[in-house]
Design an enzyme around this catalytic site. Sequence first.
Site, PDB file in Angstrom:
ATOM      1  N   LEU A  65     -11.538  -3.292  -9.860  1.00  0.00           N
ATOM      2  CA  LEU A  65     -11.999  -3.459  -8.485  1.00  0.00           C
ATOM      3  C   LEU A  65     -11.936  -2.162  -7.701  1.00  0.00           C
ATOM      4  CD1 LEU A  65     -10.127  -6.805  -7.655  1.00  0.00           C
ATOM      5  CD2 LEU A  65     -12.563  -6.540  -8.129  1.00  0.00           C
ATOM      6  N   GLY A  66     -11.048  -1.284  -8.084  1.00  0.00           N
ATOM      7  CA  GLY A  66     -10.871  -0.027  -7.373  1.00  0.00           C
ATOM      8  C   GLY A  66      -9.608   0.649  -7.841  1.00  0.00           C
ATOM      9  N   GLY A 111      -6.181   2.914  -6.256  1.00  0.00           N
ATOM     10  CA  GLY A 111      -5.446   3.481  -5.139  1.00  0.00           C
ATOM     11  C   GLY A 111      -4.550   4.604  -5.580  1.00  0.00           C
ATOM     12  N   GLY A 112      -3.645   5.002  -4.689  1.00  0.00           N
ATOM     13  CA  GLY A 112      -2.789   6.139  -4.979  1.00  0.00           C
ATOM     14  C   GLY A 112      -1.809   5.887  -6.104  1.00  0.00           C
ATOM     15  N   PHE A 113      -1.512   4.620  -6.422  1.00  0.00           N
ATOM     16  CA  PHE A 113      -0.518   4.319  -7.446  1.00  0.00           C
ATOM     17  C   PHE A 113      -1.114   3.659  -8.676  1.00  0.00           C
ATOM     18  CE2 PHE A 113       1.807   3.954  -3.338  1.00  0.00           C
ATOM     19  CZ  PHE A 113       2.429   5.192  -3.428  1.00  0.00           C
ATOM     20  N   ASP A 119       1.406   2.441   6.275  1.00  0.00           N
ATOM     21  CA  ASP A 119       0.130   2.895   5.704  1.00  0.00           C
ATOM     22  C   ASP A 119      -0.979   1.898   6.050  1.00  0.00           C
ATOM     23  OD1 ASP A 119      -1.547   4.638   4.404  1.00  0.00           O
ATOM     24  OD2 ASP A 119      -1.133   3.851   2.401  1.00  0.00           O
TER      25      ASP A 119
END
Length: 821
Positions: free
Chosen positions: A513-514, A516-518, A632
């Site tokens: 789906l995508g 992120g930073g982690f 965040d």
Amino acid sequence: MEGCSSTTVLIPLLFCILFFISINSLVAAAGDIIKANHIVRDGSTIVSSGGHFEFGFVSVGSSTNRYLGIWYKKIPGETIVWIANREAPLTTTSGLLQLSSNGNLVILNASDHVVWSSNSSTSVNNPVLQLLDSGNLVIRDGTDSNPDHYLWQSFDIPGNTQLPGAKLGWNLETGLERYLSSWKSEDDPSAGKYTNRIYRNGFPQLVVSKGSAIFIRGGSWNGVRFSGTPNLNPNKIYTYQFVSNDKELYYRYFVNSSVYTRRILNSFGNMQRSVWIEKSQIWQIYLSAPMDDCDRYGICGAYGSCNINNSPACKCFNGFQPKNKIEWDASDWSSGCARKVQLSCVNGEGFVKHSGLKLPDTQRSWFDTNMSLDECERVCLKNCSCTAFANTDIRGRGSGCLLWFNELIDIRDEMENGQDLYIRMAASELAKKGRSKVKFICIPILSTITVMCVCLWVIKKKKKKKCAEEGKTTLYFETNGGNGKGDEDLELPLFDFTTLATATNGFSKNSMLGEGGFGPVYKGMLNEGKEIAVKRLSKDSRQGLKEFKNEVSCIARLQHRNLVKLLGCSVQEGERMLVYEYMPNKSLDSFIFDKKQSNMLDWPMRYNIINGIARGLLYLHQDSRLRIIHRDLKASNVLLDLEMNPKISDFGTARICGETETGAHTTRVVGTYGYMSPEYATDGIFSVKSDVYSFGVMLLEIVSGKRNKSFTHPDHNLNLLGHAWINYRDGNVLDLVDEAIAESCQEHQLEVFRAIHIGLLCVQQYPADRPTMATVVLMLTSEIPLPEPKEPGFFTQRKLQEEDSSSSSSNYLSVTAMVPR
């Protein structure tokens, strides 16, 4: 003039006398007081001293009948708050009102027959009728203004409206009950099917009834609010009061600002609290009940609890099962649940604690406001008929004792501001629950500390074994975001690595789906058909374990419709994965920053999203069991469900504070450029006001459809906040609005203007100037006056060439290590 007769002189004189009499009558009717034997005819009114309310004859809706009523003087359209002769309307405009010499108020028809009377029982020598600025119509002695000495008042016989200051409840000395009754329709103010009153049987509670049957139950007063009205929180607009003593039992509210507000029971049984919006000239509903199907009385039957976020909404408590399985599976839950093991009143029975509940119906209950919770438990356990107990007052550490002696009905769970309920269970059921708190009447005397330690060790071993058998894992994490104040174990459903791999087609790129930073996020489908989102933390991330632990410790305890729900986790095969509910519409940024997708979000939808994010953030800051600062908050961390409702996600960098803490200082700044508050980005100081700043940035992004950090304009080098500030200062606020919603904003310009104003208040330079999220929610849902915003944070000209070269990905990826300047 010598030829004028005496008759010629007398006729003009007679007209003059009649003229002055009529003028005197009009003047008397134009004030706020009517004296004895004065008459008010249809067409004349009296007005309260401050000009807030008006009293006279009026028609309702499209009906031509005439009623004696009170309405708001300064609000167009005659919004009626009280009617005297609601059951006996006049059919002509020939009615009149008179205050008799003994202090009785009567309405006479064209035949001089009494159609309504105040039936004042006490007479005085100098009675007067006065309309107060509170909207209360009172009869009093002309020389005595003491409210305790009123001969009669309209607040004692309310219709469908409760005004600020009016009591709802009982005068126990006289037997007088004040309650609301709905109108039959908008054109007929006679008593309808619904009433709103305080039930006195057992522990008092607020109820809306349809005839003799309960329709909605607001619950009992817990020292702060009614247990079934979680949104009834103390705020800057309202002050709530509940009084229960030997003389009176009532609820009322006061307004702390100049807004007009009312609480009304409409003809459909809905209890609505609304505020008058002067700019848009409408009544804005502030709170309403029922909110959803779970507010319907007893929808899940006995020992069933309702959660509108679940499917099905009803479930039986542990240790209970549906009485009629066929009906239950067909979504007919009215038969409720029954115990798997019946109580037998033998040694070994105890209680299981259930938290976050709307307490059950208290009609068959007993209470003592002076007992402690431990005393309450002992009293309940000694009585074989006692089925549950709870505190009567939740303030502080809790106090008072409330006992139930019947089946528990009309319970709602996972509520904001819910309460603790201790349900009595059989000894064999308690033995199955390693996590249950069990207390016995008799405890064998264990004289040595060694034996006690051994017992505790055995219990803990069994607890871990039981968790493993049920497919759960016990995780021991720091529960305060790493501030070293204490650790706690969390129990979450444990997903097998193979199960998640199968669900995501081996973590294929097609399922992604995508990222992120982690690490990446995958869409998955479990065997039973449930869609999930799997967040797989990257093995290369040096801080992944810390964020993994932090996210679990934060979100595992949170239950709110505007927060994403954590379903479980996996820690096998050296992996760290979090399993969430799947959000089919992905994240907010994929809509508002995309030219094609942005057309799908008109202004009402965007405003609903803004409100949802605000409520979710308020829950984190104030209403959850933990005080959490997200740190965040941004558009990509707000997910949208099937109905486009927002859910805040990604708690990897969140911090848990103590109950009295609102912030802290750190040398490790985490977050995303463009959303960070100035004090956090530069000095490492974060607080709930840091989240407020991020919310303000996001609000302005939702309105404008532009990113704050990458915003450009041909006339200046400011970011989005600076551009919004200039537009506000120059009176061109609506120029900020996204072209995609320009048409849908036409009918809501005042609402859009107010939203931008609130956004600017949230992004002010200094934390002390920013409102709290509780105030923000009030600002968004009411018409309280807004202060003037000050200059926003980071209000500086940028060098665009440097900006462009250094911000290619910071809007999408979290900054995990940044040294404060």
